[in-house]
Design an enzyme around this catalytic site. Structure first.
Site, PDB file in Angstrom:
ATOM      1  N   TRP A 100      -0.415 -68.535 -35.420  1.00  0.00           N
ATOM      2  CA  TRP A 100      -0.404 -68.819 -36.862  1.00  0.00           C
ATOM      3  C   TRP A 100       0.459 -70.026 -37.182  1.00  0.00           C
ATOM      4  O   TRP A 100       0.100 -70.861 -38.015  1.00  0.00           O
ATOM      5  CB  TRP A 100       0.041 -67.584 -37.654  1.00  0.00           C
ATOM      6  CG  TRP A 100      -0.957 -66.475 -37.575  1.00  0.00           C
ATOM      7  CD1 TRP A 100      -0.777 -65.248 -37.001  1.00  0.00           C
ATOM      8  CD2 TRP A 100      -2.318 -66.488 -38.062  1.00  0.00           C
ATOM      9  NE1 TRP A 100      -1.932 -64.508 -37.099  1.00  0.00           N
ATOM     10  CE2 TRP A 100      -2.887 -65.234 -37.746  1.00  0.00           C
ATOM     11  CE3 TRP A 100      -3.101 -67.428 -38.726  1.00  0.00           C
ATOM     12  CZ2 TRP A 100      -4.203 -64.903 -38.073  1.00  0.00           C
ATOM     13  CZ3 TRP A 100      -4.415 -67.103 -39.049  1.00  0.00           C
ATOM     14  CH2 TRP A 100      -4.949 -65.856 -38.729  1.00  0.00           C
ATOM     15  N   ASP A 167       6.642 -67.857 -43.013  1.00  0.00           N
ATOM     16  CA  ASP A 167       5.435 -67.044 -43.054  1.00  0.00           C
ATOM     17  C   ASP A 167       5.832 -65.631 -42.623  1.00  0.00           C
ATOM     18  O   ASP A 167       6.148 -65.405 -41.459  1.00  0.00           O
ATOM     19  CB  ASP A 167       4.380 -67.638 -42.106  1.00  0.00           C
ATOM     20  CG  ASP A 167       3.101 -66.800 -42.048  1.00  0.00           C
ATOM     21  OD1 ASP A 167       3.039 -65.735 -42.680  1.00  0.00           O
ATOM     22  OD2 ASP A 167       2.151 -67.251 -41.364  1.00  0.00           O
ATOM     23  N   LYS A 191      -1.374 -56.869 -44.484  1.00  0.00           N
ATOM     24  CA  LYS A 191      -0.685 -56.206 -43.383  1.00  0.00           C
ATOM     25  C   LYS A 191       0.343 -55.186 -43.863  1.00  0.00           C
ATOM     26  O   LYS A 191       0.326 -54.061 -43.406  1.00  0.00           O
ATOM     27  CB  LYS A 191      -0.052 -57.232 -42.455  1.00  0.00           C
ATOM     28  CG  LYS A 191      -1.125 -57.857 -41.553  1.00  0.00           C
ATOM     29  CD  LYS A 191      -0.975 -59.313 -41.313  1.00  0.00           C
ATOM     30  CE  LYS A 191      -2.250 -59.874 -40.699  1.00  0.00           C
ATOM     31  NZ  LYS A 191      -2.302 -61.316 -40.775  1.00  0.00           N
TER      32      LYS A 191
HETATM   33  C1  LIG Z   1      -2.716 -62.588 -40.664  1.00  0.00           C
HETATM   34  C2  LIG Z   1      -1.779 -63.725 -40.668  1.00  0.00           C
HETATM   35  C3  LIG Z   1      -2.096 -64.958 -41.275  1.00  0.00           C
HETATM   36  C4  LIG Z   1      -3.444 -65.243 -41.884  1.00  0.00           C
HETATM   37  O1  LIG Z   1      -3.625 -64.599 -43.070  1.00  0.00           O
HETATM   38  P1  LIG Z   1      -4.918 -64.852 -43.973  1.00  0.00           P
HETATM   39  O2  LIG Z   1      -4.576 -64.071 -45.193  1.00  0.00           O
HETATM   40  O3  LIG Z   1      -6.092 -64.312 -43.210  1.00  0.00           O
HETATM   41  O4  LIG Z   1      -5.048 -66.307 -44.223  1.00  0.00           O
HETATM   42  C5  LIG Z   1      -1.136 -65.942 -41.270  1.00  0.00           C
HETATM   43  N1  LIG Z   1       0.072 -65.754 -40.709  1.00  0.00           N
HETATM   44  C6  LIG Z   1       0.413 -64.595 -40.109  1.00  0.00           C
HETATM   45  C7  LIG Z   1       1.765 -64.440 -39.502  1.00  0.00           C
HETATM   46  C8  LIG Z   1      -0.507 -63.548 -40.067  1.00  0.00           C
HETATM   47  O5  LIG Z   1      -0.175 -62.399 -39.476  1.00  0.00           O
END
Ligand SMILES: *Cc1c(COP(=O)(O)O)cnc(C)c1O
Length: 355
Positions: A100, A167, A191
């Site tokens: 990511w 993030d 999540k």
């Molecule tokens: C799942 C995830 C993403 C992507 O998320 P989207 O909502 O599908 O764009 C980005 N960063 C991390 C750390 C993730 O776990």
């Protein structure tokens, strides 16, 4: 019985599903569905207000931090952040510690200069780089707190004197942190905080308004702040699910209480993995994620066999990401300790038989 170890979208509390399904038929005894009311009605405004207030309370945010619910998932933040913070001739520093983060780096390069201060790519992202020195004068430092795919997690907060951007998609609200140390936090909801379709963004106001480029309204954090996350129609149902999940978290004792359970879950699983030679955790012990435990079975025949046993016993979502292989057990907030116990018992049984 199903034990849901999905990595995202992933398990949410059962009571949230019950409340949400009732609200689809009749929202708060109005005779209307949550899906058919205007987002500017007091009915929905209350939902948005409670969701925002809950985030502020659970994360103990100060007055300088604004809470937004935006569209586009975490992936939109990969470019919205540099668009709002980074001029073309300026440098942002990124830590390259997983899939990511790599995507975030790619998008940031569209808007300015990117310096990668350290990387763990040399060992397939199975550790968190340490001991690097952040260059002075950079616009911000970006990292991923928990690498969902590779199963690593940074347990502390890096020391910086430049704005800190993180993030937190896969470990937000899973552990106590001094969230005020961050200038911008973002997380896709699917999540730990709700359903897919909405993105939580927390931003410290004073870092905004410092780029030269013109911003489309929908990309401009300041306009979203002014509009209270209602610049256009928000993803009403997704925000409602966040509100319910945040309410559940508060009722469960908040972040400190859930962290205790998360520690127990991760402790139990990693202890078992370390004890049973048939399973091999891929991440160095000090950087293991408490949200996503990644492990392999080196013998392909045994790997297949264990997959089949999991399926038969109702253990769902445990297959590793296609880029890593093996297994990944995601242990998000809503996953009860009892599900981990079921998995661990199955592993012990399997290891005994295959000795
Ligand atoms: C799942 C995830 C993403 C992507 O998320 P989207 O909502 O599908 O764009 C980005 N960063 C991390 C750390 C993730 O776990």
């Amino acid at each position: 019985m199903v034990y849901n170890f999905n990595s995202g979208p992933s398990i949410l509390p059962g009571e949230v599903f019950e409340q949400a399904s009732r609200a689809i038929l009749d929202f708060n005894n109005t005779g209307l569905s949550i899906l058919e009311i205007g987002h500017r009605t007091p009915l929905f405004q209350e939902v948005m207000d409670e969701a925002i207030a809950s985030v502020k309370e659970l994360m103990a945010l100060d007055k300088e931090h604004e809470v937004l619910f935006l569209h586009g998932g975490a992936s939109t933040q990969f470019f919205q952040i540099p668009m709002n913070l980074l001029n073309e001739n300026e440098t942002a520093v990124y830590l390259d510690c997983g899939t990511w983060g790599t995507k975030a780096i790619k998008e940031a390069k569209l808007f300015g200069q990117v310096a990668i201060v350290a990387s763990s790519k040399d060992k397939n992202y199975t550790y968190i780089p340490k001991g690097y020195i952040l260059p002075a004068g950079a616009k911000y430092f970006h990292y991923t707190t928990n690498n969902t795919i590779e199963g690593t997690q940074m347990h502390g907060i890096p020391e910086t004197n430049i704005p800190l951007v993180a993030d937190m998609s896969s470990d937000i609200l899973s552990r106590v942190m001094v969230f005020n140390r961050f200038d911008l936090i973002y997380a896709g909801a699917q999540k730990n905080i709700g359903a897919a379709g909405v993105n939580l963004v927390i931003v410290k106001k004073d870092i905004l308004g410092k780029v030269d480029r013109k911003l489309p309204s929908m990309m401009d954090y300041r306009q979203h702040i002014e509009a209270g996350s209602m610049l256009n129609t928000p993803p009403v149902f997704a925000v409602y699910l966040c509100m319910l999940t945040l309410r559940w978290l508060k009722k469960s004792g908040g972040v400190a209480a859930i962290e205790k359970i998360n520690d127990e879950k991760a402790g139990l699983l990693y202890k078992t993995l370390d004890e049973l030679p048939v399973f091999r955790p891929t991440v160095v012990p000090e950087d293991r994620s408490k949200m996503n435990a990644v492990f392999v079975i080196d013998d392909p025949a045994l790997e297949k066999e264990f997959q089949a046993i999991c399926k038969q016993e109702g253990i769902v979502g445990i297959k590793g990401h296609r880029s890593v292989g093996g297994f990944r057990a995601s242990l998000y907030n809503a996953l009860p300790l009892s599900s981990v116990q079921v998995l661990v018992d199955l592993m012990k049984d399997f290891a005994n038989k295959k000795g």
